[in-house]
Write an enzyme that holds these catalytic residues in place. Structure first.
Site, mmCIF file in Angstrom:
data_model
loop_
_atom_site.group_PDB
_atom_site.id
_atom_site.type_symbol
_atom_site.label_atom_id
_atom_site.label_comp_id
_atom_site.label_asym_id
_atom_site.label_seq_id
_atom_site.Cartn_x
_atom_site.Cartn_y
_atom_site.Cartn_z
ATOM 1 C CE1 TYR A 184 -137.473 -23.284 -14.208
ATOM 2 C CE2 TYR A 184 -137.947 -23.013 -11.870
ATOM 3 C CZ TYR A 184 -138.346 -23.402 -13.130
ATOM 4 O OH TYR A 184 -139.612 -23.898 -13.333
HETATM 5 N N1 LIG Z 1 -142.149 -30.178 -12.322
HETATM 6 C C1 LIG Z 1 -142.354 -29.174 -11.485
HETATM 7 O O1 LIG Z 1 -142.418 -29.350 -10.259
HETATM 8 C C2 LIG Z 1 -142.523 -27.767 -12.005
HETATM 9 C C3 LIG Z 1 -142.769 -26.730 -11.080
HETATM 10 C C4 LIG Z 1 -142.918 -25.441 -11.542
HETATM 11 C C5 LIG Z 1 -142.854 -25.171 -12.900
HETATM 12 N N2 LIG Z 1 -142.606 -26.181 -13.775
HETATM 13 C C6 LIG Z 1 -142.533 -25.862 -15.207
HETATM 14 O O2 LIG Z 1 -143.419 -26.714 -15.911
HETATM 15 C C7 LIG Z 1 -142.869 -27.023 -17.206
HETATM 16 C C8 LIG Z 1 -142.774 -28.539 -17.366
HETATM 17 O O3 LIG Z 1 -141.937 -29.056 -16.343
HETATM 18 P P1 LIG Z 1 -141.531 -30.591 -16.286
HETATM 19 O O4 LIG Z 1 -141.227 -30.911 -14.873
HETATM 20 O O5 LIG Z 1 -142.538 -31.397 -17.024
HETATM 21 O O6 LIG Z 1 -140.160 -30.554 -17.099
HETATM 22 P P2 LIG Z 1 -139.540 -31.606 -18.162
HETATM 23 O O7 LIG Z 1 -138.088 -31.300 -18.257
HETATM 24 O O8 LIG Z 1 -139.938 -33.002 -17.804
HETATM 25 O O9 LIG Z 1 -140.268 -31.199 -19.521
HETATM 26 C C9 LIG Z 1 -139.861 -30.104 -20.292
HETATM 27 C C10 LIG Z 1 -139.769 -30.560 -21.734
HETATM 28 O O10 LIG Z 1 -139.434 -29.412 -22.534
HETATM 29 C C11 LIG Z 1 -138.601 -29.845 -23.591
HETATM 30 N N3 LIG Z 1 -137.831 -28.704 -24.089
HETATM 31 C C12 LIG Z 1 -136.859 -28.012 -23.451
HETATM 32 N N4 LIG Z 1 -136.385 -27.047 -24.255
HETATM 33 C C13 LIG Z 1 -137.069 -27.119 -25.417
HETATM 34 C C14 LIG Z 1 -137.020 -26.390 -26.634
HETATM 35 N N5 LIG Z 1 -136.136 -25.400 -26.825
HETATM 36 N N6 LIG Z 1 -137.872 -26.735 -27.633
HETATM 37 C C15 LIG Z 1 -138.764 -27.753 -27.467
HETATM 38 N N7 LIG Z 1 -138.837 -28.490 -26.336
HETATM 39 C C16 LIG Z 1 -138.001 -28.178 -25.329
HETATM 40 C C17 LIG Z 1 -137.712 -30.924 -22.975
HETATM 41 O O11 LIG Z 1 -137.180 -31.789 -23.950
HETATM 42 C C18 LIG Z 1 -138.673 -31.605 -22.004
HETATM 43 O O12 LIG Z 1 -139.247 -32.768 -22.582
HETATM 44 C C19 LIG Z 1 -141.517 -26.309 -17.278
HETATM 45 O O13 LIG Z 1 -141.715 -25.058 -17.899
HETATM 46 C C20 LIG Z 1 -141.159 -26.095 -15.815
HETATM 47 O O14 LIG Z 1 -140.292 -25.001 -15.637
HETATM 48 C C21 LIG Z 1 -142.439 -27.476 -13.362
#
Ligand SMILES: NC(=O)c1ccc[n+]([C@@H]2O[C@H](COP(=O)([O-])OP(=O)(O)OC[C@H]3O[C@@H](n4cnc5c(N)ncnc54)[C@H](O)[C@@H]3O)[C@@H](O)[C@H]2O)c1
Length: 320
Positions: free
Chosen positions: A149
């Site tokens: 990741y």
């Molecule tokens: N939640 C955290 O603590 C955290 C920390 C660091 C980074 N991030 C990053 O922030 C972003 C959002 O995280 P989150 O926790 O809301 O995740 P999440 O899984 O709740 O949301 C991600 C969304 O992206 C959509 N998705 C995935 N692949 C896709 C594709 N090919 N086309 C269209 N949509 C697609 C999924 O359906 C999902 O709804 C991500 O990039 C994650 O890596 C999150």
């Protein structure tokens, strides 16, 4: 302003889409709920986001579908992807490659081709640093990704900087352990609160001594909207994390105090590639975005617990 939010059915994306439409912007919500780690949760959230006034929704898989509509915006906030260190091992590696790297490469290419090139705000992660040692991580620190990741996010950042070299206005936000209402079901606090409310032992990976810059989603939204509005050096990375790092053990104590329970702890082996400590230096976010987080962990956890309780009440009403 016309803003596209990718990942709008997700945890952070749904809050960002809500805040942007609440502020009067025209929002195109983009997601492919079947690509989520938790597709059933994403489908429900998707229906709610799409029903919000001022929000249009388009189901688009960023890794394969045409992206011209996604690039037709003033700003694209790119939050779609496959999050999570634990699930990125084994077959998860290819999923992280597809939904993080391929999706971002295609999105950036579409934005670069657009007649009016949008600004692009991209979600990166504290995991690019690996473990923080004696001081908080600054954006200029060497990157030390320790899981598929984290490697995928390093590559996402590299693509973002390349696009910036080519003249696209790109900002890379390094989010640190985000929590709060609608947190993903695979994340620690979500699992802890649900277990405690069910009367089950709390499933904890490792010894509880790992610490995190836990950051409330409302603060993350504020930083993300500030980054969308600011005029920043193209390709810059900015930490978005609470400057205090708290051990998981101490966070559990706050959580169980707030819930008024003393559950058993069920320990499992630590997750490979999980940082022992994440710790955000936020001088850059403060200087460039005027951002400092305003929600402490104790209050933030109470907010998340209220959401879990409300969800149960709604589910009971639906069943009853
Ligand atoms: N939640 C955290 O603590 C955290 C920390 C660091 C980074 N991030 C990053 O922030 C972003 C959002 O995280 P989150 O926790 O809301 O995740 P999440 O899984 O709740 O949301 C991600 C969304 O992206 C959509 N998705 C995935 N692949 C896709 C594709 N090919 N086309 C269209 N949509 C697609 C999924 O359906 C999902 O709804 C991500 O990039 C994650 O890596 C999150």
């Amino acid at each position: 302003m016309r803003v596209v939010v990718t990942g709008a059915a997700g945890f952070i994306g749904s809050h960002v889409a809500d805040a942007l439409s609440g502020a009067g912007h025209e929002v195109l919500a983009v997601d492919a709920p079947a690509r989520s780690l938790a597709p059933a949760v994403a489908r429900r959230a998707w229906a709610e986001v799409a029903a919000r006034p001022g929000v249009a929704a388009a189901e688009i898989d960023l890794a394969v579908d045409a992206l011209d509509a996604v690039a037709a915006a003033d700003v694209v906030v790119h939050l779609a992807g496959r999050p999570g260190v634990r699930d990125s091992w084994g077959p998860g590696r290819a999923v992280a490659e597809r939904d993080n790297v391929t999706a971002t490469r295609r999105l950036l290419a579409a934005c670069a081709r657009a007649r009016r090139r949008p600004k692009v705000v991209i979600a990166s992660s504290s995991s690019v640093y690996g473990s923080a040692r004696r001081r908080p991580n600054r954006e200029g620190d060497p990157l030390n990704p320790a899981s598929p990741y984290a490697v995928s996010k390093v590559e996402v950042e590299r693509l973002g900087r390349l696009a910036a070299d080519d003249g696209l206005r790109v900002v890379l936000l390094r989010y640190f352990s985000v929590y709060g209402p609608r947190q993903r079901p695979d994340m620690a606090f979500h699992r802890f609160v649900e277990a405690a409310l069910d009367g089950r032992p709390l499933p904890v990976f490792g010894d509880g001594l790992r610490s995190r810059s836990f950051t409330h989603v409302r603060d993350v939204v504020t930083a993300t909207l500030a980054a969308a509005a600011a005029d920043l050096p193209p390709g810059i990375a900015v930490n978005v994390g609470h400057p205090d790092h708290v051990a998981v053990r101490d966070a559990i104590a706050m959580l169980t105090d707030a819930l008024g329970v003393r559950p058993e702890i069920q320990r499992a082996a630590p997750v490979a590639g999980d940082a022992t400590r994440t710790w955000a230096d936020i001088a850059r976010a403060r200087d460039l975005l005027g951002w400092t987080p305003s929600i402490g962990l104790r209050d933030g956890l109470e907010d998340q617990i209220s959401w879990h309780r409300a969800l149960r009440t709604t589910a009971e009403v639906r069943v009853g």
